[in-house]
Design a protein around this motif. Structure first.
Motif, short mmCIF file in Angstrom:
data_model
loop_
_atom_site.label_atom_id
_atom_site.label_comp_id
_atom_site.label_asym_id
_atom_site.label_seq_id
_atom_site.Cartn_x
_atom_site.Cartn_y
_atom_site.Cartn_z
N GLY A 146 0.80 -1.34 -0.17
CA GLY A 146 -0.27 -0.40 -0.04
C GLY A 146 1.09 1.12 -0.14
N VAL A 147 2.18 1.39 0.69
CA VAL A 147 2.65 2.36 1.00
C VAL A 147 3.74 2.98 -0.61
N THR A 148 4.48 1.87 -0.89
CA THR A 148 5.30 1.72 -1.97
C THR A 148 4.84 1.80 -3.66
N VAL A 149 3.46 1.56 -3.06
CA VAL A 149 2.72 1.43 -4.74
C VAL A 149 1.12 2.55 -4.75
N LEU A 150 0.55 1.72 -3.93
CA LEU A 150 -0.56 2.66 -3.71
C LEU A 150 -0.93 3.92 -3.65
N LEU A 151 0.10 3.98 -2.34
CA LEU A 151 0.16 5.31 -2.33
C LEU A 151 0.94 6.84 -3.24
N PRO A 152 2.11 6.28 -3.65
CA PRO A 152 2.47 7.36 -4.45
C PRO A 152 1.75 7.36 -5.63
N VAL A 153 1.04 6.23 -6.58
CA VAL A 153 0.04 6.60 -7.60
C VAL A 153 -1.12 7.95 -7.49
N LEU A 154 -1.82 7.20 -5.54
CA LEU A 154 -2.88 7.93 -5.42
C LEU A 154 -2.28 9.30 -5.33
N ASP A 155 -1.00 10.29 -4.89
CA ASP A 155 -0.67 11.06 -4.51
C ASP A 155 -0.23 11.92 -6.21
N LYS A 156 -0.04 10.95 -6.75
CA LYS A 156 0.70 12.03 -8.43
C LYS A 156 -0.77 11.94 -9.33
#
Length: 276
Positions: A146-156
């Motif tokens: 969640g932190v290393t994949v979904l978080l960057p995508v969500l933030d961008k």
């Protein structure tokens, strides 16, 4: 060497190394999904990993032995407090929706260490997620994915494409694989009630399972919409390195085998990305 070893031990015990591993996985996500680098996010991931891991590892020790803490633990506590403040600083630079998403994983981390459920679900009187039989590895893998994949995508961009979900599954599987040498190492310490994978199926079958899961991790790369020869080669390389670490894992291996070398795999992965 006598002066270097305490510094190296602090580097490991204060979770700096694992934080670099999580940072590296996040950076790899940015590179593979062609997202722009986001240093506030990178810094948040780095400092939040140190804060979260040290909280989980040392909460019980600090709670019950705060007046007789070893010097090194006091240093780790102060260091963790500084990292916590830096984490907050960088978190406020992120988007509101990202902060809400982060809060969910913050709650999971909190529940992972703090007693909160009925006694019958827990091992050795520790009423937290960490000690529910068989759950530990999956919680850690879910949080890392969640932190290393979904978080960057969500933030961008917030676009969760087919490739994003496959990458998330891959990351979940990879973290599970990286946890196996730790579980094999800890067989001599863990309570049988923890029901870790090696406890349930044995060391040999754990290694076989690790290699098979590694093959699944590799195959998923070929199912993505955007295929890249570079990514295929890098995924194959990471799969081979990880599987070798699993195959050669043993209860008699030193703590550095898992805590340093195995956790270096994501860092090596990022270096290979940047070099090639």
């Amino acid at each position: 060497m006598k002066r270097v070893k305490p510094l190296f031990d602090f580097y490991i015990n204060s979770s700096i190394h694992v934080a670099l591993a999580v940072f590296s996985m996040t950076y790899v996500t940015m590179l593979e999904l062609h997202l722009p680098a986001d240093w506030p996010l990178f810094c948040f991931v780095f400092f939040s990993t140190i804060t979260g891991y040290n909280f989980v590892k040392y909460f019980g020790m600090a709670k019950f032995h705060h007046r007789r803490l070893a010097r090194w633990l006091k240093v780790v506590q102060v260091f963790s407090l500084v990292c916590f403040l830096l984490m907050l600083w960088f978190m406020w630079q992120l988007k509101p929706k990202t902060i809400v998403y982060i809060a969910v994983f913050g709650v999971v981390t909190f529940l992972y260490a703090i007693p909160f459920l009925p006694k019958r679900y827990f091992v050795d009187q520790q009423k937290n997620l960490r000690n529910i039989g068989g759950l530990k590895v999956y919680v850690i893998a879910m949080v890392w994915a969640g932190v290393t994949v979904l978080l960057p995508v969500l933030d961008k961009n917030g676009v969760f494409s087919w490739d994003v979900w496959l990458t998330s599954i891959q990351r979940f599987l990879l973290v599970m694989l990286l946890m196996l040498p730790f579980e094999i190492r800890d067989l001599k310490y863990d309570s049988l009630k923890l029901a870790t994978i090696p406890q349930k199926i044995g060391i040999k079958n754990t290694k076989i399972m690790g290699v098979l899961v590694g093959m699944v991790f590799l195959i998923l790369e070929f199912l993505k919409d955007e295929l890249s020869q570079k990514l295929m080669v890098l995924t194959l390389t990471v799969t081979l390195i990880t599987c070798l670490f699993i195959v050669f894992a043993d209860k008699k291996r030193s703590d550095y085998y898992s805590s340093f070398w195995v956790e270096s795999v994501p860092i090596v992965w990022l270096v290979l990305h940047l070099v090639f």
